[in-house]
Scaffold this active site. Sequence first.
Site, PDB file in Angstrom:
ATOM      1  N   GLN B 126      12.499  -0.407   3.245  1.00  0.00           N
ATOM      2  CA  GLN B 126      12.897  -0.393   1.833  1.00  0.00           C
ATOM      3  C   GLN B 126      11.900   0.419   1.009  1.00  0.00           C
ATOM      4  O   GLN B 126      10.789  -0.054   0.747  1.00  0.00           O
ATOM      5  CB  GLN B 126      12.936  -1.844   1.324  1.00  0.00           C
ATOM      6  CG  GLN B 126      13.272  -1.995  -0.144  1.00  0.00           C
ATOM      7  CD  GLN B 126      13.217  -3.459  -0.591  1.00  0.00           C
ATOM      8  OE1 GLN B 126      12.522  -4.276   0.022  1.00  0.00           O
ATOM      9  NE2 GLN B 126      13.936  -3.792  -1.644  1.00  0.00           N
ATOM     10  N   GLY B 127      12.301   1.593   0.587  1.00  0.00           N
ATOM     11  CA  GLY B 127      11.389   2.452  -0.185  1.00  0.00           C
ATOM     12  C   GLY B 127      11.662   2.353  -1.669  1.00  0.00           C
ATOM     13  O   GLY B 127      12.243   3.267  -2.256  1.00  0.00           O
ATOM     14  N   SER B 129       9.193   0.343  -4.211  1.00  0.00           N
ATOM     15  CA  SER B 129       7.979   0.270  -5.045  1.00  0.00           C
ATOM     16  C   SER B 129       7.144   1.541  -4.955  1.00  0.00           C
ATOM     17  O   SER B 129       7.098   2.205  -3.920  1.00  0.00           O
ATOM     18  CB  SER B 129       7.112  -0.911  -4.614  1.00  0.00           C
ATOM     19  OG  SER B 129       7.870  -2.086  -4.604  1.00  0.00           O
ATOM     20  N   SER B 161       7.099  -2.194   3.704  1.00  0.00           N
ATOM     21  CA  SER B 161       6.934  -3.052   4.883  1.00  0.00           C
ATOM     22  C   SER B 161       7.571  -2.391   6.096  1.00  0.00           C
ATOM     23  O   SER B 161       8.691  -1.877   6.010  1.00  0.00           O
ATOM     24  CB  SER B 161       7.623  -4.399   4.664  1.00  0.00           C
ATOM     25  OG  SER B 161       7.074  -5.056   3.562  1.00  0.00           O
ATOM     26  N   GLU B 245      18.594  -9.928  -1.897  1.00  0.00           N
ATOM     27  CA  GLU B 245      17.291 -10.133  -1.264  1.00  0.00           C
ATOM     28  C   GLU B 245      16.751 -11.508  -1.634  1.00  0.00           C
ATOM     29  O   GLU B 245      16.216 -12.224  -0.812  1.00  0.00           O
ATOM     30  CB  GLU B 245      16.318  -9.027  -1.698  1.00  0.00           C
ATOM     31  CG  GLU B 245      14.919  -9.171  -1.100  1.00  0.00           C
ATOM     32  CD  GLU B 245      13.923  -8.113  -1.590  1.00  0.00           C
ATOM     33  OE1 GLU B 245      14.325  -7.201  -2.336  1.00  0.00           O
ATOM     34  OE2 GLU B 245      12.745  -8.223  -1.221  1.00  0.00           O
ATOM     35  N   ASN B 387       6.873 -14.001  -8.910  1.00  0.00           N
ATOM     36  CA  ASN B 387       7.410 -15.248  -9.468  1.00  0.00           C
ATOM     37  C   ASN B 387       7.354 -15.257 -10.996  1.00  0.00           C
ATOM     38  O   ASN B 387       8.191 -15.883 -11.647  1.00  0.00           O
ATOM     39  CB  ASN B 387       6.674 -16.447  -8.862  1.00  0.00           C
ATOM     40  CG  ASN B 387       7.150 -16.700  -7.428  1.00  0.00           C
ATOM     41  OD1 ASN B 387       7.852 -15.865  -6.846  1.00  0.00           O
ATOM     42  ND2 ASN B 387       6.791 -17.845  -6.866  1.00  0.00           N
ATOM     43  N   GLU B 388       6.388 -14.529 -11.548  1.00  0.00           N
ATOM     44  CA  GLU B 388       6.368 -14.398 -13.009  1.00  0.00           C
ATOM     45  C   GLU B 388       7.640 -13.680 -13.474  1.00  0.00           C
ATOM     46  O   GLU B 388       8.278 -14.092 -14.456  1.00  0.00           O
ATOM     47  CB  GLU B 388       5.130 -13.618 -13.475  1.00  0.00           C
ATOM     48  CG  GLU B 388       3.812 -14.389 -13.384  1.00  0.00           C
ATOM     49  CD  GLU B 388       3.248 -14.436 -11.965  1.00  0.00           C
ATOM     50  OE1 GLU B 388       3.692 -13.645 -11.103  1.00  0.00           O
ATOM     51  OE2 GLU B 388       2.355 -15.277 -11.705  1.00  0.00           O
TER      52      GLU B 388
HETATM   53  C1  LIG Z   1       3.616  -8.137   1.522  1.00  0.00           C
HETATM   54  C2  LIG Z   1       4.427  -7.266   0.623  1.00  0.00           C
HETATM   55  C3  LIG Z   1       5.551  -6.625   1.115  1.00  0.00           C
HETATM   56  C4  LIG Z   1       6.281  -5.772   0.302  1.00  0.00           C
HETATM   57  N1  LIG Z   1       7.323  -5.074   0.854  1.00  0.00           N
HETATM   58  C5  LIG Z   1       7.946  -4.124   0.101  1.00  0.00           C
HETATM   59  C6  LIG Z   1       8.919  -3.261   0.684  1.00  0.00           C
HETATM   60  O1  LIG Z   1       9.216  -3.352   1.869  1.00  0.00           O
HETATM   61  N2  LIG Z   1       9.481  -2.315  -0.093  1.00  0.00           N
HETATM   62  C7  LIG Z   1       9.176  -2.176  -1.411  1.00  0.00           C
HETATM   63  O2  LIG Z   1       9.753  -1.319  -2.065  1.00  0.00           O
HETATM   64  N3  LIG Z   1       8.251  -2.969  -1.999  1.00  0.00           N
HETATM   65  C8  LIG Z   1       7.626  -3.940  -1.266  1.00  0.00           C
HETATM   66  N4  LIG Z   1       6.645  -4.726  -1.840  1.00  0.00           N
HETATM   67  C9  LIG Z   1       6.269  -4.468  -3.228  1.00  0.00           C
HETATM   68  C10 LIG Z   1       6.613  -5.571  -4.183  1.00  0.00           C
HETATM   69  O3  LIG Z   1       7.955  -5.556  -4.492  1.00  0.00           O
HETATM   70  C11 LIG Z   1       5.706  -5.409  -5.408  1.00  0.00           C
HETATM   71  O4  LIG Z   1       4.410  -5.716  -4.994  1.00  0.00           O
HETATM   72  C12 LIG Z   1       6.096  -6.290  -6.545  1.00  0.00           C
HETATM   73  O5  LIG Z   1       7.274  -5.838  -7.127  1.00  0.00           O
HETATM   74  C13 LIG Z   1       5.012  -6.380  -7.616  1.00  0.00           C
HETATM   75  O6  LIG Z   1       4.589  -5.121  -8.026  1.00  0.00           O
HETATM   76  P1  LIG Z   1       3.041  -4.753  -8.069  1.00  0.00           P
HETATM   77  O7  LIG Z   1       2.461  -5.099  -6.786  1.00  0.00           O
HETATM   78  O8  LIG Z   1       2.941  -3.365  -8.532  1.00  0.00           O
HETATM   79  O9  LIG Z   1       2.431  -5.748  -9.159  1.00  0.00           O
HETATM   80  P2  LIG Z   1       2.506  -5.569 -10.734  1.00  0.00           P
HETATM   81  O10 LIG Z   1       3.903  -5.329 -11.135  1.00  0.00           O
HETATM   82  O11 LIG Z   1       1.490  -4.636 -11.181  1.00  0.00           O
HETATM   83  O12 LIG Z   1       2.145  -7.040 -11.209  1.00  0.00           O
HETATM   84  C14 LIG Z   1       0.804  -7.507 -11.323  1.00  0.00           C
HETATM   85  C15 LIG Z   1       0.856  -8.876 -11.948  1.00  0.00           C
HETATM   86  O13 LIG Z   1       1.376  -8.781 -13.265  1.00  0.00           O
HETATM   87  C16 LIG Z   1       2.466  -9.649 -13.443  1.00  0.00           C
HETATM   88  N5  LIG Z   1       3.443  -9.049 -14.334  1.00  0.00           N
HETATM   89  C17 LIG Z   1       3.917  -7.790 -14.317  1.00  0.00           C
HETATM   90  N6  LIG Z   1       4.805  -7.616 -15.310  1.00  0.00           N
HETATM   91  C18 LIG Z   1       4.912  -8.781 -15.964  1.00  0.00           C
HETATM   92  C19 LIG Z   1       5.674  -9.247 -17.074  1.00  0.00           C
HETATM   93  N7  LIG Z   1       6.518  -8.453 -17.711  1.00  0.00           N
HETATM   94  N8  LIG Z   1       5.521 -10.524 -17.466  1.00  0.00           N
HETATM   95  C20 LIG Z   1       4.661 -11.334 -16.820  1.00  0.00           C
HETATM   96  N9  LIG Z   1       3.924 -10.968 -15.761  1.00  0.00           N
HETATM   97  C21 LIG Z   1       4.038  -9.700 -15.345  1.00  0.00           C
HETATM   98  C22 LIG Z   1       3.034  -9.824 -12.054  1.00  0.00           C
HETATM   99  O14 LIG Z   1       3.768 -11.019 -11.932  1.00  0.00           O
HETATM  100  C23 LIG Z   1       1.778  -9.829 -11.205  1.00  0.00           C
HETATM  101  O15 LIG Z   1       1.216 -11.100 -11.190  1.00  0.00           O
HETATM  102  C24 LIG Z   1       5.911  -5.591  -1.039  1.00  0.00           C
HETATM  103  C25 LIG Z   1       4.807  -6.254  -1.545  1.00  0.00           C
HETATM  104  C26 LIG Z   1       4.045  -7.068  -0.734  1.00  0.00           C
HETATM  105  C27 LIG Z   1       2.830  -7.728  -1.313  1.00  0.00           C
END
Ligand SMILES: Cc1cc2nc3c(=O)[nH]c(=O)nc-3n(C[C@H](O)[C@H](O)[C@H](O)COP(=O)(O)OP(=O)(O)OC[C@H]3O[C@@H](n4cnc5c(N)ncnc54)[C@H](O)[C@@H]3O)c2cc1C
Lengths: 378, 401
Positions: B126-127, B129, B161, B245, B387-388
């Site tokens: 899944q591409g 993020s 992933s 999902e 979860n947020e």
């Molecule tokens: C183990 C793992 C597997 C993954 N696999 C995939 C995959 O296969 N393909 C893919 O595309 N992505 C994947 N992801 C990415 C995942 O979807 C993102 O990590 C996720 O969407 C959060 O984005 P971020 O890491 O940039 O955190 P950020 O968005 O930067 O968030 C940082 C913190 O800020 C909080 N936050 C952000 N915005 C708000 C808001 N508006 N209100 C309140 N709180 C907020 C978040 O809850 C978090 O606590 C994976 C991530 C992990 C950790």
Amino acid sequence: MDFEPSEDQRLLVESVTRMLGDTYGFAQRKSYMGQAEGYAPAIWSQFAELGLLGLPFAEEYGGFGGGAQEVMLVMQAFGRALVLEPFLSTVVLAGTAVNRAGSAQQKQAILPAIAEGRLKMAFAHGERQARYDLNDVVTTAKRDGSGWVLDGSKTVVSHGEAADKLIVSARTGGDRHDEDGITLFLVDAQAPGVARRGYLSRDDTRAADIALSNVSVPDADVLGEVGHGLPIVRRVVEAGIAATAGETVGAMEAMNEMTLEYSKTRVQFGQPIGSYQVVQHRLADMFMTQEQGRSMAMLATMSVDNPDDAARTHDIALAKVGIGQAGRYVSQSAVQMHGGIGMTEEYAVGHYFRRCMVIERLFGDPAYYLAKLAAEVR
Amino acid sequence: MDLRFTPEELAFREEVRAFIRDNLPADTRERMKLGHPPRKEDTVRWQRILNAKGWAALSWPKEWGGPGWTAIQRMIFLEENLMAPAPELLSFNITMLGPVLLQFGTDEQKQRFLPRAANLDDWWCQGFSEPGAGSDLASLKTAAKLDGDHYVVNGSKIWTSTAHNADWCFLLVRTDPNARKRQEGISFLLVDMKTPGITVRPIISIDASHHLNEVFFDDVRVPVSMRVHAENKGWDVAKFLLGNERTGIARLGKSQERVRAAVDMAREVNFNGAPLIQDQTFRQRVAQLQVDMKALEITQYRVVSAYDKAKGAGKPDPLSSVLKVKGTELLQATTELAVDVAGPMATPIWAQELAAMNEPDEMLEASSAGTASYLMLRAASIYGGTNEIQKNILTKAVLGL
Ligand SMILES: Cc1cc2nc3c(=O)[nH]c(=O)nc-3n(C[C@H](O)[C@H](O)[C@H](O)COP(=O)(O)OP(=O)(O)OC[C@H]3O[C@@H](n4cnc5c(N)ncnc54)[C@H](O)[C@@H]3O)c2cc1C
């Protein structure tokens, strides 16, 4: 009451912080992990030069004449830098055992050597079947002429592989759970019959399982009184709890600073994530938890030398529960607030997380001490 | 209203359990019983066994190899499969790509990809993020420019992933940088991972495993025929996919399996001079988890049976956010329990070395694997929408705030 560090303590913190600032960046630390010992011997020498390795020892033994407070402050700085060197096992654990139970000769032989950085030690007490019970010892020491012969095995001995000398607990009498009958021995790590197997622990430090088969120890290397080792073990563990409480405070500070900074710079939906109230409240909770934890680290530190056994044990248990829970909450939150980056090996937060996880179950976990406290409720 | 399973559902559960018992390869079972994640080959082999039985393409229609189950039956299957424990069906293939192609794909795309996805002949990733686009997925920047009958893709994805295992990737790209709203300039592409210009860089996670990757796209040419749905309509596809999902993400069976493993170990380890299992506080903690798992189980069945009745609506239930949040909280609480039970044994990472030295130590191995699982599942409240963010969705979509 006075919560302010003295002038000397402030200077101590300053010099340790400066030294770690120069030598212990996250990338530098990674290169130390890669060294054969799992830490940097060169840093260990610098600790010796700074006087840290003799910190809690009397001046007559080449020490700095400090106490639990100085140890707490140094451990706090170590917690911030995620120091890998065997300070806890050598200076705090073994140092406490020798300080409290050693004869004048033993102190003279060991403490200055530690202080000068010539001797690394490990505290080999825990056994697999015991889990957290300090009195649960099945390693045996049998009389043999004028000495003793040790048999048994010790598990998850922090820095057991790097140590030159071990403090080993063994049964000279009594049954598995008896409080009496445990004796402490100074054992040369290279002695015939000592087999050590080192491995990496989740917190990037090394630990070892140690098998003892037919290990001869002369009478002169009995530490303290035969059969009365358990009270010493308890004091050693309490010192360890106080020291790691300080370390946890340092780790929490570092995580909270990183998380706060990240919340100001990480932009999602056109705003820094720190502008979202749910993130703000989490940061506020993390800060409150850190400060409550700091109070508990102070409690542990101020209690550790209390001669009143019941009061001391009680306070240490309170502190151990509080600091363990605090470390858990702050580190879980720090990862969560970082999102994906917090889950990676390349980033420091995860390493703090795992160090807190390991500390939480060193010397017993919060559930264990809560049960002890619960048993005292009247 | 009737909270009991029907006799048919109970018989179905027995049938699933028996099939897994009789067909799950022994080496996979042993690894997973000790708490290890499945290896790639475990997942592939098991999905093929299930597919041969017609049990892989869970929610797909029968004509595309689906088993024709109700949503309740699917839930029962997922639970039994996780509790076994057996490798999960590859969600990228089964819960993400499949339904997307069924809903939005051309006949050609369906013919070409669905059977191979069901049989795990193609491993999908899944591409979505990007470094700058996590929670705010719509801000993604990876660009696709039309050049004849190809798109030329440039940019990078992160947290992908299993990209290192993958044959194909479904990718969100920006096709119109000037769209009025950011969501309107996005398209959904299917990309062969062997295409020149793709580089996969591993990211090691805090459990010391290689699961995550960065994926770089440097002038990667993707045929226009590999676009799903209309150009600049990729956001609709993504939203549909993310809703699906979330439903699968609760993984209740995994929590149940972790609690069972923890309780089994609690019989073996000491607490204050007696087996931990006898400690009242420990027992209450397990009991509390049972309460929470039961509530989630029933909520989950409520959500999926409503989904069954609203068949074809194609709209994800906002309650799926409840499942995501509560399910991942439980995954974290139950893996934490397992780590707490293991006590000092939870900290070494040398079980595998021991096994290699031919001195297997199952208790230590299970403890070490349990810790890895705990560490990895800290991500459960981050991936699939943090979860947020789930709570933000809830407050808007359900509570109307
Ligand atoms: C183990 C793992 C597997 C993954 N696999 C995939 C995959 O296969 N393909 C893919 O595309 N992505 C994947 N992801 C990415 C995942 O979807 C993102 O990590 C996720 O969407 C959060 O984005 P971020 O890491 O940039 O955190 P950020 O968005 O930067 O968030 C940082 C913190 O800020 C909080 N936050 C952000 N915005 C708000 C808001 N508006 N209100 C309140 N709180 C907020 C978040 O809850 C978090 O606590 C994976 C991530 C992990 C950790």
